[in-house]
Design a protein around this motif. Structure first.
Motif, PDB file in Angstrom:
ATOM      1  N   SER A  36       0.839  -1.190   0.000  1.00  0.00           N
ATOM      2  CA  SER A  36       0.000   0.000   0.000  1.00  0.00           C
ATOM      3  C   SER A  36       0.879   1.247   0.000  1.00  0.00           C
ATOM      4  O   SER A  36       2.095   1.155   0.184  1.00  0.00           O
ATOM      5  N   GLY A  37       0.249   2.397  -0.180  1.00  0.00           N
ATOM      6  CA  GLY A  37       0.967   3.659  -0.085  1.00  0.00           C
ATOM      7  C   GLY A  37       1.246   4.335  -1.408  1.00  0.00           C
ATOM      8  O   GLY A  37       1.798   5.433  -1.434  1.00  0.00           O
ATOM      9  N   GLY A  38       0.886   3.684  -2.501  1.00  0.00           N
ATOM     10  CA  GLY A  38       1.109   4.301  -3.800  1.00  0.00           C
ATOM     11  C   GLY A  38       0.173   5.473  -4.030  1.00  0.00           C
ATOM     12  O   GLY A  38      -0.739   5.733  -3.252  1.00  0.00           O
ATOM     13  N   GLY A  39       0.425   6.186  -5.122  1.00  0.00           N
ATOM     14  CA  GLY A  39      -0.417   7.319  -5.453  1.00  0.00           C
ATOM     15  C   GLY A  39       0.205   8.166  -6.535  1.00  0.00           C
ATOM     16  O   GLY A  39       1.165   7.750  -7.191  1.00  0.00           O
ATOM     17  N   ALA A  68       5.412   3.286 -12.049  1.00  0.00           N
ATOM     18  CA  ALA A  68       5.337   1.833 -12.195  1.00  0.00           C
ATOM     19  C   ALA A  68       4.379   1.279 -11.158  1.00  0.00           C
ATOM     20  O   ALA A  68       3.979   1.985 -10.224  1.00  0.00           O
ATOM     21  N   VAL A  69       4.058   0.012 -11.309  1.00  0.00           N
ATOM     22  CA  VAL A  69       3.426  -0.736 -10.236  1.00  0.00           C
ATOM     23  C   VAL A  69       4.550  -1.330  -9.389  1.00  0.00           C
ATOM     24  O   VAL A  69       5.458  -1.977  -9.928  1.00  0.00           O
ATOM     25  N   GLN A  92       0.227   1.140  -7.338  1.00  0.00           N
ATOM     26  CA  GLN A  92       0.595   2.019  -8.445  1.00  0.00           C
ATOM     27  C   GLN A  92       1.234   3.301  -7.923  1.00  0.00           C
ATOM     28  O   GLN A  92       0.671   3.961  -7.035  1.00  0.00           O
ATOM     29  N   VAL A  93       2.378   3.634  -8.497  1.00  0.00           N
ATOM     30  CA  VAL A  93       3.036   4.913  -8.228  1.00  0.00           C
ATOM     31  C   VAL A  93       3.117   5.667  -9.546  1.00  0.00           C
ATOM     32  O   VAL A  93       3.646   5.144 -10.534  1.00  0.00           O
TER      33      VAL A  93
END
Length: 126
Positions: free
Chosen positions: A6-9, A91-92, A121-122
């Motif tokens: 978790s934590g992407g964005g 990227a993922v 996803q970032v």
């Protein structure tokens, strides 16, 4: 073991994000860990690795000096702190766990890992 990343964005270039990888089912301390990423149309590539105890780490060349991997085995969670983000970091991102690892071992290949999180996803905008 099950892994949840978790934590992407979405973040602007130069910004920071911290990804988390939470384990359930078995203690994270049993595993060496890796972070990998896969951009659009690209192969999955190494981002960072960390040994079972957290003392030893290493990084892929594109992220050295900008990313930091860590783990808190008491919380069953690993982290990837990403600073000075660039559009090419888009990227993922996946966390992965390797069983039967030696205590000081670092593992660099996708094929080394048996357990994978679902990816987060970032996206870095310019």
């Amino acid at each position: 073991v099950q892994l949840q990343a978790s934590g992407g964005g979405l973040v602007q270039a130069g910004g920071s994000l911290r990804l988390s990888c939470e384990a359930s089912g078995r203690a994270l301390s049993n595993y060496a860990l890796g972070w990998f990423r896969q951009g659009p149309g690209k192969e999955r590539e190494l981002v960072a690795v960390i040994n079972k105890g957290g003392r030893f780490t290493d990084y892929g060349d594109p992220v050295k000096g900008r990313f930091t991997v860590s783990r808190d085995n008491a919380k069953n969670t690993a982290y990837l702190q990403m600073n000075s983000l660039k559009p090419e970091d888009t990227a993922v991102y996946y966390c992965a766990a390797k069983s039967n690892a030696i205590l000081s071992g670092l593992y660099y290949n996708v094929a080394d890992y048996s357990y994978w999180g679902q990816g987060t996803q970032v996206t870095v905008s310019s």
